[in-house]
Structure formats: structure tokens, C-alpha cells
Design an enzyme around this catalytic site. Structure first.
Site, PDB file in Angstrom:
ATOM      1  N   LEU A 168       4.625  -6.719  -4.658  1.00 16.13           N
ATOM      2  CA  LEU A 168       5.783  -5.941  -5.426  1.00 16.13           C
ATOM      3  C   LEU A 168       5.218  -5.105  -6.223  1.00 16.13           C
ATOM      4  O   LEU A 168       7.321  -3.656  -5.563  1.00 16.13           O
ATOM      5  CB  LEU A 168       5.029  -6.703  -7.101  1.00 16.13           C
ATOM      6  CG  LEU A 168       6.398  -6.995  -8.037  1.00 16.13           C
ATOM      7  CD1 LEU A 168       7.451  -7.874  -7.837  1.00 16.13           C
ATOM      8  CD2 LEU A 168       5.447  -7.516  -9.317  1.00 16.13           C
ATOM      9  N   CYS A 169       4.808  -4.584  -5.727  1.00 17.89           N
ATOM     10  CA  CYS A 169       4.247  -2.765  -5.306  1.00 17.89           C
ATOM     11  C   CYS A 169       5.041  -2.131  -4.161  1.00 17.89           C
ATOM     12  O   CYS A 169       5.182  -0.990  -5.114  1.00 17.89           O
ATOM     13  CB  CYS A 169       2.616  -2.343  -5.439  1.00 17.89           C
ATOM     14  SG  CYS A 169       1.608  -3.001  -3.823  1.00 17.89           S
ATOM     15  N   THR A 170       5.277  -2.706  -3.358  1.00 15.40           N
ATOM     16  CA  THR A 170       5.372  -1.895  -2.152  1.00 15.40           C
ATOM     17  C   THR A 170       7.491  -1.761  -2.861  1.00 15.40           C
ATOM     18  O   THR A 170       8.046  -0.732  -2.497  1.00 15.40           O
ATOM     19  CB  THR A 170       5.480  -2.691  -0.814  1.00 15.40           C
ATOM     20  OG1 THR A 170       4.496  -2.766  -0.569  1.00 15.40           O
ATOM     21  CG2 THR A 170       6.815  -1.599   0.191  1.00 15.40           C
ATOM     22  N   ASN A 222       7.724   0.286  -6.586  1.00 13.64           N
ATOM     23  CA  ASN A 222       7.764   1.637  -5.418  1.00 13.64           C
ATOM     24  C   ASN A 222       7.485   2.202  -4.212  1.00 13.64           C
ATOM     25  O   ASN A 222       7.669   3.313  -4.303  1.00 13.64           O
ATOM     26  CB  ASN A 222       5.878   2.402  -6.108  1.00 13.64           C
ATOM     27  CG  ASN A 222       5.869   1.570  -7.062  1.00 13.64           C
ATOM     28  OD1 ASN A 222       5.832   1.339  -8.329  1.00 13.64           O
ATOM     29  ND2 ASN A 222       4.806   0.745  -7.811  1.00 13.64           N
TER      30      ASN A 222
END
Ligand SMILES: [Zn+2]
EC number: 6.2.1.64
Lengths: 535, 464
Positions: B229-231, B234
Site C-alpha cells: 500500500l505504501c508504494t 507514495n
């Protein structure tokens, strides 16, 4: 309410219908398929199963050559016949029901016997992309395969008897640009960085990066810097041995920063760099297979009739010898890796731009050759595709089916070798051939009436073939008996299996994507076993 | 190595009928398969006795269920009908779409929107006289054990792993055991299973309780590709990251068709919206190649499919059904992989049973768990451990003779009430060494009993 975006070309009806296969061979593969024309000789269950899986994905046209009338047995095993088809021509009946599958496909039916066409109107075969034959008699197999060999027209001969099935692909040569390898090798040029790449590497100094950026630089940079550092004490050599590679890993470890307590900070990109050491440090080289291609006589001695593949191979050779300094054009594909968007996109563009510069050079060379030879032009898209896949180019040199029937040929000793192993799949091949021979001699399939009484006769045929390949007779009659038990029966599911495979291979030949079987496939549905032989 | 299990459907059923009446026409029409059924050969199954009764059994008694009327299902229906099978049932909940027509050959453009099962059955009964196929247009979960018990063989051509596991669980639950705990072979309904993905496929034969089942071999399925999810949020790098962002985050935030409308990968307007937004995001980050086709592929998790691979895999399955019904030769043992991308390659191997398989072992499964673990640890194990790979398990237990729900995700109100339990230590929830938990999940029609075995967790914690 959301706005409607303009209709993109990908949303048209054809794209929707073919969506699931376009993901496998692309729009250009589909175009090639739609320009293809298949000729099927004999619309047996096997024959129509082949056509079914070619008509559905949208071949341009099919032509069925069949002189036979529909029997009850045909209706019992062939899906593309109806009860009312009985007594009518088998080719036109199956054609009618096959064309219902896809209204974009054109179809023709020819009721003349194929041997007569071959005698009186051989030009008939010139217009097809691939000719497929089932239930052919031995003489026609020999004559037709020789004729199509001379004509340089791909031919697939297929059989389905009892639980056994087989197909044999004949062509003189077949070149594949898009082989779609399972694991595409990366082309990173860390050992021979081009200017754009080395400029980028030089712009980064790992030790002065902020911690956030430190965790965001691509592993390629990390690896390159580690090698640079290693080279200062190793005479600028390139690390090759396992020991040297371990030293590189140690240097990468030293790059990893520690927190205030001295505990190393876990950074994914550095882990990836360490994992990549063993594969990514392989020096850039010209694959032997590609070297053989670009220095083969077909690529050197070009003529006006040369295949575009060879013209592009020739341009490729000129590139390798000049601008490429011994290497192929850059592939221009960056594998996925942990990185910030900025770093990744920048690096990706550096690779892409260089690849397009290289491809442009090759394209100019192609244009030069084309204008010298005064042959048909080759598009920039084609050349770009060729350069993108230059590392995986594949050429198959085919062989003539007639060789399988010649005594003392290398094919004969190849067959003998497998029989001596003993390889049961080669035994099946012999029996399929023997059944053909039996049919020519006795005008019926072995065991068609009664299995036991034909065993001795079929054994004679087997012995003839075995003596032709200088092999001793089979110690047991079991496989001969089994073939007589089949009595020439065509089992639908066996035909459907072989039919699916043959359709698949024909699509590969027409789209020139994916490697086809080279060149003989044998299937035994009873043992669920298969084998590929190269005759 | 497991020995090849010996199983003969035909012998188990011991055909009672004596006289077989067939017309001349029938004799001629089935001439091809009659040769392998009415003649003996050196490679026949040892139990095989050639006779005209076998074809009679195939045609008039043998009930086969085809699960799925898609790419494989259409082929299976045709193959089996042309191998003599008449008592065919087909079950599929889907309706026909344009993108099916490149391989699902029993459907035409006029059929778009109609039930796959009904359409396929109607076509086959018309094309092949005497075929009595019956359609069921519903999810497999809507039919009960009474329905599934009526079949002699089940053949499955599904693209959903969850549905396949559910069906496997259903057939396992029908097994009956004798007093000495040995398997009652008359309760075995063989499952022939096929699957394809692009130019690859597999076919296998499962004899429930006798050979490896779907749950025994869960590790053969490739794990689903997911993006962190962070990839996505962001640091997107790939076009897929941009599409995933719009699909997972932006859609829920902007609700372009109102908050009650979920993203539908089959609605071209929805796909166009995601495509447009993903392109905007890609542009912002300098990422290229967000195409409509890729957008649709990511939203719907599309698996490429082509007629030829489906034809070959379905045919391999049909051959096995024919062998099971007739015993004319031994079945494949027991798993065949097919790869048609580089030449044509098949490989058949013996997938081995797991002695403690959740579905087919007839023993209580034991789970090793730390004494001070939380319920979350059990939940995670059920989802991630290769032996379970569940989707959203509901966990209950029996304390002092009363049923207690520990956690259940599938019903919203219960989820809210039990959510806090996940953080609690299992010992605080009344679980103890040797306690049994009862687990329900979409991957199985049965409730699975798992016995907890406490382990001391010194090693695990030290290495952290
Ligand atoms: Zn199992």
C-alpha cells in the site's frame, strides 16, 4: 457525476471479443492471424477440432478440402456435423457449422480429392499460410510433404488413432522475434555503461545522501558503486569469481547505515542489491545463438528475396561491429525494484532513451540495405520490436517429412537410437506409421473388422519400417495388438487434445510468436504421456 | 511414493442390467468408442472386462456433473457428449459476455447476457441427439450434499480457486468410513479438475480419501500478486501502481457514481474513469504505459485465455472421465501440467497426499501455537499458512458446553462485537492446550475442527 472519457480505440467490439488472447499475442499478433489462411485436408473430428480453435480466435480464412460424404461414425465423433448431415459432403457440412463460431472468418470448401489437386492444380496450395492434413494415405503424405517443402509452405501432418495422437510440423525455416521467454534476461550494462548511464551514476554519492533518499536509490546504483569501490584496489577489473562477488556483497553491507545505537537500518533496496550480485554482475556479451544468426550466410548474402528477418539480422551485425562495440542494441527494459518514483522513472528513461537511440541506428542501416536491394520496405515499428528482442531471436531449421521414409538417412539412425533406449513414445510413432502402411496395403485400418487376425499383418508393416531404420523387431507384440484393438477408431477426446495443440502451433507459425514444436509431437492418452522428437 | 490407488467405478456399481438393446444406427454412430470398450487389449486396467454393457452404463446410468460452463466447461460438455455420456449436469452462475466468445464456442453474440449453463446445455442437446444435459444457473454453494451425492463423477473447469476448494470440501464431506476407520469406496465420487492460464494448464484426477486432494496441494497455486500500500500511495513506479491507487484509494474517496456504487470492472464507464484518473496520476509521476487494456486487467484481475489451451486441457480431463467410467485403462497418476508456450510440453507426476490434510485426512488437525499468542496470531496462521490459506475465517469454540464466537469477519455486526478479541491473548479467551476451535470459511462447506497445541516460544522471540 463522472465525465465520460473519449472512446479509446481499445474499446471497440473486436478488442472486447478478443481481449483474453490479445493479452498473449498483442494487436500485431492478431493482425497477422487475421491475414492468415489455413487449408485443412480432411474434416475428420481431429481436423475440425483444429479448425475450431483457429476460427474462434479469428483466423482470416479457412479452406477445407474433403471429398468424403458424412457417415454415421463421423456424426458420432465430429461435433461439427448434425444428424441431417448424413450423406452430404463432409467438408461443406463441417465448414457451415464451423463458420457459425465467428462471422469474421471466411470459408471455402473444395470437394476434389487432394491427390488430384496436387496432380492437376498444385498452385492451389500457394495461397495458404499453413496446410494441415489429417487421415492422409502414405503416398499422399510423401507427395504432399515434398511438394510443400519445395514450395516453402508450412505443413502440419496430424493423426489420431485410439488413444494415440501425433503431429509433425514441416517448414524449411521459421524465425521468431518474440519468443516470450519465461525469464527474460536483464540487460543493464553495468560493466559497459553508456554515457547517459554513467553520468547518472556519477551524479549520486551514496555517502552524502540523506537517510530518506538512501533508502530510495535503485539497487543498480548501489551495485555499481560497490563495484567501483572494489575496482580501486583490484586494477579496475570486473568481479567474476564467487570470492570476488562476496567481496562486493561485503562492500554493500558497509554502505548500509546504522541507527544511533549502531544497529544496521533495514533498507529494502540494499537487500535487493545484495541479492542481485550473483545475476546482475554477469558481463554483457553477445549470445552465441544470436552471433550464429547474424554471421550466417542468409544474413550475409542478402538478395532481393531475402526475408525481412535476415535483412534485420544483417543490420544488427553492422550495429554490433560498429556502434555496439561488440554488443547488441540495448534492450531498454528496467526490471521493477524498490526506489523512489523520481529515481526509478529517471533511470527507466535513461535505459529507454538509449534503447531508442540504438534502434534508430539499426533502422537506418535497415533502410540502407532495403534501398540497395530494392526490396519491400520494413517499418520502424518492426525494427524496434526486433531490437527489443534481439537477445532472444530464435531460428528453427526444419526438415523434410520425406526423410523419415528414407533408409540410411540421419533420421533413420535417430529413430533407431530412441528405439534402442527403449523409448516407448518412439514405439508409438512407429505404430502410427505402420498403421498408415497397413491402410495403403489393405484398404482398411488394422483391426477395423477384427483385431486378432490383423496382428500378424500389422507386424509385417512394423518389421518393414524397423528394417528401414536398421532396427531389430520388437520383442513383444503388445503395442501391435493395442493398435489392432483400436481398429482405426477416432476417440473424440484424443482428437480434441491433439486438435487444440495443432491449432496452437498453427497460430504460433502465423503470428511468428512463441517457439513451435520442433518438429514432432507424440501423445498417448492412455498413459497421459507425451514426447517431442526432432526428425 | 504413494502406490497407485486402485478404483473402479464400474465394478463398484456392479452393473445389474443384462440385455443391452441398441439400434443399428446407434451401433454405427458409436462405432469408434465401442472398439475400445468392447475389445480387450494388453494395456487395459486389470479389472477391465470388455462388454457392450459399459457403453450402456456410460449412456444410461453414469451421471456426470460439469462444474463451470466457461472455456473449459463448453469443451467438457462437447467432449463428454461425444464420448457417449448423456446424463450430464452443468452448473454455472455466470452470464455470457462478449469477451467469452473467443473460446466459449457454444455461445453466439445473440446469447450475450443469458445464462451460460442454460445456453450451453440447450446447444449441446440440440447438436447431439440423445444427450440429456441439465443446466443449473446458480452458485455451487446454493446446492446441498443431496444434490452432489447423486453424481458418479464430478469434473471441474473453474477459474476460481475458492470455488474449487469449496467443491473439494463438499466431495470430501460425502465420504463415509467403515467401523474399522477404513474408507467406504462406494462413497467416493472422483473429481477431475482442470485449469488454464494463458498457454499453460493442468489436469488432475482426485479420488477423495484415496489420493491427493485440492487442499493437500495448495502450494501448487501461485500466490496472488499484490502491491504494498505504501508504494501505491507514495512511491509508484509501474503503471499498475497508478491503476491500483485509483482502484483502491481514489474510488472510495471520490465515489464518482455516489457512495453506494462499487467499482465494477464490467462497466465500461467505470473502467474509463479509472483509466483516466490513473493516466493523470501516471502523468504526474512521469510513468508511462497506463493503457485501457492494462487498466481493465488490473481492475478485474484478468487471466489471459485462448481456445487452444482450453481445448487441450478439457480433452485431457474428458479422457480421464472416460477412463473412470469405463475402467478401460488406468487413470493418470495423478497431476498433469501442460505448457504450450515453448513447444508443447506435458509432465505427469504423483502429487502426494498430506497425512494431516484439513479436507481429506479424517483426522483432527493440530495447530502449533505459542501459549501467550493472541487470537490474531491464530487468525493470521489460518490465512497465511500453506495448510489453510483461508480468506476470512470465522472462529468459534465450545466453552463449558456452550458455543462461543471468538471472531467472525463475514457478518458486520458480529465483526464489530468480536473485533477486540483479536488483540486478546488466547488464554484470556478461555482457550487452553488441547482446546478445539471450529473454523468456517468460504473455501469449504464444512466447519473444520482444529486442536490447539501450545508450544514454548523461546526460539521465536529470541531471534527478533
Ligand atoms: Zn487432502
Amino acid at each position: 457525476m463522472a465525465s465520460l472519457s473519449p472512446k479509446s480505440p481499445e474499446q471497440n467490439e473486436k478488442s472486447k471479443q478478443y481481449d483474453r488472447q490479445l493479452r498473449l499475442w498483442g494487436d500485431h499478433g492478431q493482425t497477422a492471424l487475421e491475414n492468415g489462411h489455413i487449408c485443412l485436408i480432411n474434416a475428420t473430428a481431429l481436423g475440425t477440432e483444429v479448425l475450431k480453435s483457429i476460427v474462434l480466435p479469428g483466423i482470416g480464412a479457412i479452406t477445407i478440402v474433403d471429398e468424403n460424404n458424412v457417415s454415421d461414425e463421423d456424426i458420432g465423433s465430429n461435433f461439427f456435423l448434425e444428424t441431417t448431415s448424413k450423406g452430404l459432403n463432409r467438408g461443406s457440412e463441417t465448414l457451415r457449422l464451423l463458420l457459425e463460431l465467428n462471422d469474421a472468418v471466411q470459408g471455402h470448401s473444395v470437394q476434389e480429392p487432394p491427390d488430384q489437386i496436387l496432380q492437376e492444380n498444385p498452385d492451389f496450395f500457394k495461397s495458404f499460410s499453413v496446410v494441415i492434413g489429417t487421415s492422409l494415405n502414405e503416398k499422399l503424405i510423401k507427395d504432399l510433404s515434398q511438394y510443400l517443402w519445395d514450395l516453402n509452405k508450412p505443413f502440419i501432418l496430424c493423426r489420431s488413432v485410439g488413444f494415440l495422437g501425433s503431429f509433425r510440423i514441416q517448414f524449411r525455416e521459421h524465425s521468431i522475434i518474440e519468443t516470450h521467454p519465461e525469464n527474460e534476461k536483464v540487460d543493464l550494462r553495468l560493466d559497459v555503461p553508456f554515457t547517459g548511464l554513467s553520468d547518472y551514476f556519477d551524479s549520486i554519492v551514496i555517502s552524502t545522501l540523506e537517510l530518506k533518499d538512501h533508502g530510495h536509490i535503485p539497487w543498480i546504483v548501489i551495485l555499481y558503486k560497490a563495484v567501483q569501490k572494489w575496482q580501486t584496489t583490484n586494477l579496475n577489473r570486473w568481479p567474476m569469481s564467487r570470492k570476488e562477488k562476496n567481496e562486493i556483497k561485503d562492500i554493500i553491507q558497509q554502505f548500509i547505515r546504522s541507527d544511533e545505537n549502531g544497529v544496521p537500518i533495514n533498507e529494502e533496496n540494499f537487500e535487493e542489491a545484495i541479492r542481485a550480485v550473483n545475476t546482475a554482475l554477469l558481463p554483457t556479451f553477445l549470445p552465441v545463438k544470436v552471433q550464429d544468426l547474424i554471421y550466417s550466410s542468409a544474413a550475409i548474402n542478402l538478395t532481393k528475396e531475402s526475408n525481412p528477418f535476415w535483412i534485420m539480422c544483417s543490420a544488427l551485425r553492422a550495429f554490433v561491429e560498429a556502434e555496439g562495440k561488440g554488443n547488441l542494441p540495448l534492450r531498454g527494459v528496467l526490471p521493477d525494484m524498490t526506489a523512489s518514483t523520481e529515481h526509478y522513472v529517471k533511470l527507466q528513461n535513461i535505459y529507454r532513451n538509449q534503447a531508442s537511440v540504438d534502434a534508430e541506428i539499426v533502422y537506418r542501416k535497415v533502410q540502407q540495405i532495403v534501398s540497395q536491394l530494392q526490396c519491400d520496405s520494413i517499418s520502424e515499428t518492426e525494427v524496434k520490436l526486433f531490437c527489443r528482442h534481439a537477445h532472444d531471436l530464435h531460428l528453427i531449421i526444419g526438415s523434410n517429412i520425406a526423410l523419415e521414409y528414407q533408409t540410411g538417412s540421419p533420421v533413420a539412425s535417430y529413430i533407431a537410437r530412441h528405439l534402442e533406449e527403449p523409448d516407448v513414445m518412439m514405439v508409438h510413432y512407429i505404430l502410427l506409421r505402420a498403421a498408415d502402411m497397413f491402410k495403403s496395403e489393405h484398404c482398411r485400418a488394422p483391426g477395423e473388422w477384427e483385431p486378432e487376425s490383423d496382428i500378424a499383418k500389422l507386424k509385417n508393416c512394423v518389421s518393414k519400417i524397423l528394417s528401414d531404420v536398421s532396427c531389430s523387431p520388437f520383442p513383444k507384440d503388445d503395442h501391435i495388438h493395442e493398435m489392432c484393438r483400436y481398429g482405426g477408431a477416432e476417440i473424440h477426446s484424443v482428437s480434441a487434445f491433439v486438435g487444440g495443440c495443432v491449432a496452437h502451433e498453427a497460430i504460433k507459425l502465423i503470428t511468428k510468436q512463441y517457439n513451435p514444436v520442433n518438429n514432432t509431437f507424440i501423445y498417448d492418452g492412455a498413459s497421459t504421456n507425451s514426447a517431442t522428437f526432432t526428425f | 511414493m504413494n502406490p497407485v490407488p486402485s478404483f473402479s467405478l464400474y465394478l463398484i456399481l456392479k452393473m445389474a442390467s443384462g440385455e443391452v438393446q441398441t439400434s443399428d444406427y446407434q451401433q454405427r454412430r458409436w462405432h469408434n468408442i465401442r472398439k475400445v470398450l468392447e475389445r480387450s487389449g494388453p494395456f487395459c486396467h486389470p479389472d477391465f472386462e470388455p462388454s457392450a454393457e459399459i457403453l450402456d452404463f456410460i449412456m444410461n446410468s453414469c451421471k456426470v456433473l460439469i462444474v463451470g460452463a466457461g472455456g473449459l466447461g463448453c469443451e467438457l460438455l462437447k467432449d463428454l457428449a461425444l464420448m457417449g455420456f448423456k446424463k450430464l449436469h452443468v452448473i454455472d452462475m455466470d452470464t455470457i459476455e462478449l469477451s467469452n466468445l473467443n473460446r466459449q464456442f457454444l455461445f453466439r453474440k445473440n446469447d450475450i447476457g443469458l445464462s451460460k449453463a442454460k445456453c450451453a446445455v440447450e446447444f449441446i442437446n440440440k447438436r447431439i441427439p440423445g444427450c440429456e444435459a441439465i443446466a443449473h444457473h446458480c452458485p455451487i454453494q446454493d446446492l446441498d450434499d443431496g444434490f452432489y451425492r447423486q453424481f458418479h463423477i464430478v469434473v471441474c473447469g473453474l477459474d476460481s480457486i475458492v470455488a474449487r476448494r469449496w467443491l473439494n470440501g463438499m466431495l470430501m464431506s460425502l465420504l463415509q468410513y467403515n467401523d474399522d476407520r477404513s474408507l467406504d469406496q462406494s462413497s467416493v465420487i472422483p473429481l477431475v479438475d482442470g485449469g488454464t492460464e494463458g498457454f499453460k494448464g493442468n489436469a488432475r484426477v482426485i479420488l477423495p480419501g484415496m489420493s491427493a486432494c485440492i487442499e493437500c496441494t495448495l502450494d501448487l497455486y501461485p500466490p496472488q500478486k499484490t502491491f504494498p500500500l505504501c508504494t501505491i500511495a507514495n512511491t509508484p513506479r509501474l503503471p499498475e501502481h497508478c491503476i491500483e491507487y485509483v482502484k483502491v484509494l481514489q474510488w472510495a474517496k471520490e465515489n464518482p457514481w455516489g457512495s453506494s456504487t462499487a467499482l465494477d470492472g464490467d462497466d465500461p464507464q467505470h473502467v474509463a474513469w479509472v483509466h483516466e484518473k490513473a493516466q493523470e496520476r501516471a502523468m504526474k509521476y512521469g510513468i508511462s504505459n497506463v493503457t485501457y487494456r492494462l487498466t481493465q486487467g488490473v481492475i478485474k484481475n484478468i487471466i489471459p485465455a485462448v481456445a487452444s489451451t482450453n481445448a487441450a486441457i478439457a480433452a485431457a480431463c474428458a479422457t480421464e472421465v472416460f477412463k473412470l467410467a469405463s475402467s478401460c485403462c488406468a487413470n493418470m497418476n495423478n497431476y498433469m501440467v501442460l505448457n504450450m508456450s515453448d513447444g508443447v510440453y506435458t509432465y505427469t507426476f504423483n502429487a502426494e497426499r498430506k497425512s494431516d490434510c484439513v479436507a481429506c485426512s479424517n483426522t483432527t488437525r493440530v495447530m502449533d501455537i505459542a501459549r501467550d499468542a493472541t487470537l490474531q496470531a491464530i487468525y493470521d496462521k489460518l490465512c497465511e499458512d500453506n495448510a489453510y490459506l483461508m480468506k476470512g475465517p470465522g472462529i468459534t469454540t465450545i466453552i463449558n458446553g456452550r458455543n462461543k464466537t471468538l471472531y467472525m469477519a463475514s457478518i458486520k455486526s458480529i465483526e464489530e462485537k468480536t473485533r477486540d478479541n483479536l488483540k486478546k491473548k488466547i488464554t484470556d479467551l478461555g482457550l487452553y492446550n488441547g482446546a478445539e476451535i471450529l473454523v468456517a470459511d468460504v473455501t469449504t462447506p464444512n466447519t473444520i475442527t482444529i486442536k490447539l497445541k501450545f508450544i514454548e516460544n523461546i526460539d521465536v522471540e529470541m531471534s527478533r
